[in-house]
Enzyme design. Structure first.
Site, PDB file in Angstrom:
ATOM      1  N   GLY A   1       0.828  -1.197   0.000  1.00 31.92           N
ATOM      2  CA  GLY A   1       0.000   0.000   0.000  1.00 31.92           C
ATOM      3  C   GLY A   1       0.863   1.247   0.000  1.00 31.92           C
ATOM      4  CB  CYS A   2       0.090   4.723  -0.973  1.00 32.84           C
ATOM      5  SG  CYS A   2      -1.522   4.891  -0.181  1.00 32.84           S
ATOM      6  CG  PHE A   3      -0.851   5.571   4.181  1.00 33.62           C
ATOM      7  CD1 PHE A   3      -0.450   6.892   4.102  1.00 33.62           C
ATOM      8  CD2 PHE A   3      -2.212   5.301   4.093  1.00 33.62           C
ATOM      9  CE1 PHE A   3      -1.373   7.921   3.939  1.00 33.62           C
ATOM     10  CE2 PHE A   3      -3.150   6.320   3.930  1.00 33.62           C
ATOM     11  CZ  PHE A   3      -2.719   7.632   3.850  1.00 33.62           C
TER      12      PHE A   3
ATOM     13  CB  THR B   1       5.298   2.530  -0.264  1.00 28.71           C
ATOM     14  OG1 THR B   1       4.773   1.364  -0.880  1.00 28.71           O
ATOM     15  CG2 THR B   1       6.485   3.057  -1.051  1.00 28.71           C
ATOM     16  CB  VAL B   2       5.680   6.920   2.171  1.00 28.19           C
ATOM     17  CG1 VAL B   2       4.444   6.970   3.019  1.00 28.19           C
ATOM     18  CG2 VAL B   2       6.507   8.186   2.352  1.00 28.19           C
TER      19      VAL B   2
END
Lengths: 322, 322, 322, 322
Positions: free
Chosen positions: D127-129, D131-132
Site C-alpha cells: 500500500g501507499c502508506f 511504502t513511504v
C-alpha cells in the site's frame, strides 16, 4: 528541462539563470532530480556559445543581442515576447522601445507556420494564451464559419505569472479565490492573438480577451466565441478536418468537454466545439498545460521541426491525472 | 442556516430534508454547531405549517403544491427554479412539464423588483449565475451603453453543483483542473439571464453563456461583455449611479478588480467595468459567493423586504479572507 | 477586524500598519468592505493612545516599549510572541535578546488562565499551534491518562506564514503539494507548547512537534499522541468533563472526526479522542481556524474576559462551509 | 497505464474493469490519449489469459482465484491487499475471512526484498502508506538508532481513496479543509507497516499511525518519529548509506525538506532526517506520489525485477512541478 530530460536526441548542456546564478538547481527545482546538483551559470554568450540549441526565457528586450552573439550556427528558440509581433508599431505600443524584428512563429499548427520553421535557426515561441486561443478559433475563421469579432475568456493557473514575488500570487490569496486581470484588452497577449487570427482570416480580427486567475498551479481553459456567419452544422467537420492529422491537437468525441488536467504535463491541446443557435454564436473550449504546449513543450516541438527530427520526438501526449 | 443563526429577528424552526430526514444535522453540517443536535424532519406541510417563513430548496416541479398547502399566511421563499421564468413555453423547453406560474423575482437590485417584493408572501429567488450576470450587465443595457448581444463566461466553485455524488465532482478530479460544462447555451440559467436582461433593456437580449468549473469550494466570477453602442467614457458613471445606494452591490475603485474571496460568506457583489476600445466592447467583471448573495443570502434579503424589516438586517457585507 | 466589525461593544478606532501606512485598507483587504476607505496610520503611541483597547501584531521584540508608552489604563493585547514565554533563558534561546517579561496568557481554557485574565490590562495571546495543541492534550495530562512525552504533527494552511513574500509560499508552489518545515523541534512554538503542557501536568513535558504545510488558505489540524499510562476507557469522559462548559471547545460525538472547515471563521476548537490499544497511545485530533481561535478570535475572547463582558460576545461558533 | 505507455519493453494488452466494462477508456481517463478509444473488457481469466504480465487492482478477497486461473506462466502483480500480510490471523482481524497466503512483497528497497522478487511470478505490491512509512523508518530501526515504538502521521491527497462516490470526498468538501480518518490504529495499512518494520528490526515494532486527508489530488507526506536509542549524530550517515545506491530513494541535501510535488508523477521517494535532542526523538519526513511509487510505479519496478529487466526501465525520477 523536465521534457528535455526524456528527449532521446538531447543532451543537456549549460543551465543558466539571472539572479540565481551560482546556486544549485535542486534548491529551486527539486523535482528535476537528475539535474539537482547542477550549478546555474550566467546567461552570457560565453556560457551559451557552442551549444547546438539555446532556449531563451529572458525579460523582454534582451534576446536579440544575445542571439546575435550566438550567431547563425546556433538554433535560438526564444520563449520570450521579443520576436513574436510582426508590426513594429504594435511592439512599441504594447511593450515599448525598438522592435527587435520578428522570427518564424512557433505555432506549427497554424496554416503555413510549419514550413517557415523547417531548417530555421530562429524561433519565436508564442505565449500560452495565444497558443490556446489561436488554435481554438483558427479553423472556424479560416473556413468562414464565423465573423471577425471574437470574445475570449481564458482561465489560467497561477504559474503563468512566473515566480515573481507579488502578494496577490501568494498561496493564501490565490487558493479559494478567482480574479480577473488585464481586463479591457490590456493584456499583452491580445495583439498576438489578433495577429494570428487576422493572418488566418485574411481580414482584421477584433479580439476581446480577458484572462482570469484560478486556484490551480498550471493549466489554461479558454472559452472562445464568435458570431456564426456560416453553417453551424459544419462546425464539427471543419475542426475534424483541421486537426485530424495533427499529433498534438485533439478534438474530443461529441459530448465530452475538455479538462485541463487531461493535458497536464503533456504537449496536447484538447478542444470541443458547440453551436449556440439561440445566441447565434460558435463556442470553442480548449485546454492546455500552460507549462507544456503553452510554451516549453511547443518550444521543443519547434526544435524538432527546425532540426529535421520527427515532430513528436520526446513529447508526451499523455497527461498526469488525476 | 449559517446566516439565519445570526439574524436578530429570526428564530429557526423546523429543519427538513429529503433522503436524510431522521438524521442529526451535525452529521452533514458540523460547522453549524448551535444546530448540530437538531434532527432533520420530513419536508411536509404538516412539519412546515405554522412557521411565518418557509424556505424551500426542492427538486424542480415540487414547490408549487407544497406552497399551496402552506397557504397565503406563510411567506414562502423558493430557492429552486419553479417560479423564476415568466414564460410557460420557456419553462417547458428548459425544464419540461407544466409551468407552476411565476412569483415576484428576488433580485431587489433590478429595476422595479424591490417594489414587487414588499409585502409579498411568495418569492422566487434567482439562480446564482443569473444574479451575478444580471447585476453585471443591467446598468449598461438600461442606459443604452451596449447592444442586446451579450457574452458571459462565468467561472464557479464546485458547490454550485450541490452535493450530488458525481465522479467529476470528486476532489481528486476537481483539484488542479478546469472544465467547461453546459456549453453552447444549454445551461438552464441562460433563459433566466435573458429574461432579466430583456426586461431591463426593453428589447430581446441574446445571451451566450458558458459556465466553467474551477477548483474552489465557492465563489463565482463572471466576465460579461457586450458591444459598445453608447459613449464608453460614461461607463463608470452609469454603474456608479446604478449602485451607489445599493447596500450589497459594490463598484470597486478604479484599477482594482474583483476577487471572489472578498465576497466569501457575505451578501455582496463586487464589480468593476472597463472599456475595450480596440474590440469595441464593454467588459464587466463581477464576483459573488454563490452560497450567499448567490441564493441563500439573496433569499434572506428578500425575506427582509417582504416582512418590512430593514433590508440589510442580519446580512454581512464583510467577507472571510484569506 | 472582521470579527471586531460585528462585535456589539466595539467601535473600531485607528488602524495602523508598518510599511503600508498611508495606504487604503481596501487595497489589501477588500473583504473588509465597511473599512475599505480607511487609511492606515503609523503604529505609534501617538496614534494608538486614547483607545480603550489596543491589539498589537508586531515583529518580536517591539511590543514592550509601545505598551509602556500606552500606559496601564489601556488594555494591550499582544498577538505577537514577546510576552508568552515565562522563562528568560527560553526566550533568549528561541528568539534571542532580552526577555520582555511575561503577561497573563490568553488561553482561557487552560486551568487557572481565566482567573489571570479577569481585569488585566495586558494579555499575551498564544500562537496558533500552541492553542490547538495545548487544548488537545491538556485534559489527558491533567488527568494522568498519559505520560509526559508527546508527539504532535500539525498540518496548517499557508496563512499561518503571514503575507511575507517567499517563493515557497507562492500559490503555484503551494497548490498540489505538501511540505514539512521547522522539523526536529526547531519551530518557535515548541517551547510554548511545552510550557503550557508542563504547567498542566506538573512535571516537565517533552514535546516532539512537526508542522506540515498543506494547500489551503487557513485551518490547522493537529494530530497529538502520548503514551497511555492511565485507563484508556476513561478518555472520553475526561475530555467531556474538561470541556462540557467551555463555549468554544467542542468534543465531537463518537465516530465523528474534526474537519478544519467546520471551524472556518469561527472561534471554535473541534476535537475527538481515540485510544490505540495496540500502540498503547492516546490520539487526540483537534481542528481550529488559525486566523480565528488561532490568534485573532482568541484575542477578542481575552478582551471580553479582561473587560468583564460576557466571554462569548461577538464571537461566532458557526463556521463558513463548505 | 500512463507509466506503461512510455515503458520501452511493454505492449499494452487488454484493459479490463468492473462496472465500467464495455465503455471507452477515454470517458474516464481522457489524459490517456493514446488509449482513449480502447474499450474496457471484463476482468476474467479468458480476457486476461495469454498476457505475459497481469496487473490486478481488485476489491480484496478476489485476486487469488483469478491468479490461480492464470497459472504460473503469467507474472501476476497484485496491487490489492490480498497477499501482503504474512500472518493469517492478522488478515482475519483486519480484513476478515480466509487468508489467501502471502506473495513476495514488492518493496525492493527493504532488506532482502529484492532477492525474493527476482524471477518470481507473483508480487504483492505494498500500500501507499506502508511504502513511504517503511522506507522512512527502516534504516534507523535496522541500525538500532531508535526504539521499536514509532509514531507516524501521514498526510495524503484524496486520490488515495480511489474514485468511490462518498460525500466527504466531493471537491466542495475537500477543498479548504483538513480531516483525520482511521484514527486510533484502525487503518488497514497499520499491520502492514508493523510487519515491515518488525521484519527489519528483528523485534515487534509498535506503530501509531494516523492518516490525514488534505486538499490535493495526489501525494503523501509522512512525518515519522521514534525515540532515539543510538547516537543521533550518525543519523544522516545511516540514511545515506542505506539509500546511496537506490535509484528511487533520495536523501535530500542537509537543510532541504521534502515536498510531495517534487515527486509528482515520478517513482521517487524524497526524504530528510532530523534529530530532536530536546524530545529525544528521530524525525524522518518522506514524500511520495501515492499514484506512482505509492503503488503503480512500485508495481512496474517489481515487474522489471521479476522479468530481469534493468530495474529503472520506464520509470521517471523527474517530477511534474509546479
Amino acid at each position: 528541462m523536465r521534457l528535455l530530460l526524456s528527449h532521446p536526441e538531447v543532451e543537456i548542456g549549460a543551465l543558466t539563470a539571472g539572479g540565481n546564478a551560482g546556486r544549485r538547481l535542486g534548491e529551486f527545482q527539486p523535482h528535476l532530480l537528475p539535474l539537482a546538483d547542477r550549478v546555474l551559470e550566467e546567461s552570457t554568450a560565453e556560457v551559451l556559445g557552442g551549444h547546438d540549441v539555446v532556449f531563451l526565457a529572458l525579460p523582454h528586450g534582451r534576446s536579440a543581442e544575445l542571439a546575435a552573439q550566438l550567431g547563425d550556427s546556433t538554433l535560438v528558440i526564444d520563449c520570450g515576447a521579443d520576436h513574436r509581433l510582426q508590426d513594429a508599431d504594435a511592439w512599441d505600443r504594447w511593450y515599448g522601445g525598438e522592435h527587435a524584428g520578428h522570427w518564424p512563429y512557433g505555432l506549427p499548427e497554424l496554416p503555413g507556420a510549419r514550413d517557415a520553421l523547417r531548417g530555421t535557426t530562429r524561433v519565436a515561441v508564442p505565449g500560452c494564451f495565444p497558443t490556446v486561443s489561436s488554435l481554438a478559433l483558427a479553423p472556424a475563421l479560416a473556413a468562414g464559419l464565423v465573423g471577425p469579432d471574437v470574445v475570449i475568456t481564458a482561465v489560467t493557473g497561477t504559474s503563468g505569472a512566473g515566480r515573481s514575488l507579488k502578494p496577490h500570487l501568494l498561496g493564501a490569496e490565490v487558493m479559494g479565490s478567482l480574479s480577473a486581470y488585464g481586463v479591457g484588452g490590456v493584456h499583452r497577449h491580445t495583439p498576438e492573438i489578433a495577429q494570428n487570427l487576422s493572418g488566418v482570416s485574411g481580414e482584421p480580427v477584433s479580439v476581446s480577451f480577458t484572462p482570469v486567475l484560478a486556484p490551480l498551479p498550471r493549466g489554461i481553459l479558454a472559452t472562445c466565441t464568435a458570431p456564426l456567419t456560416g453553417d453551424g452544422a459544419q462546425a464539427r467537420e471543419v475542426y475534424d478536418k483541421a486537426y485530424a492529422a495533427e499529433p498534438f491537437v485533439h478534438l474530443l468525441p461529441e459530448g465530452q468537454w475538455p479538462t485541463t488536467k487531461a493535458t497536464l504535463g503533456s504537449n496536447t491541446v484538447h478542444l470541443q466545439v458547440a453551436v449556440d443557435a439561440d445566441a447565434g454564436r460558435l463556442v470553442v473550449v480548449a485546454a492546455i498545460d500552460n507549462l507544456a504546449k503553452g510554451t516549453a513543450g511547443g518550444a521543443i516541438q519547434c526544435m524538432n521541426i527546425a532540426l529535421g527530427l520527427p515532430e513528436v520526438t520526446g513529447l508526451p501526449t499523455t497527461g498526469v491525472a488525476p
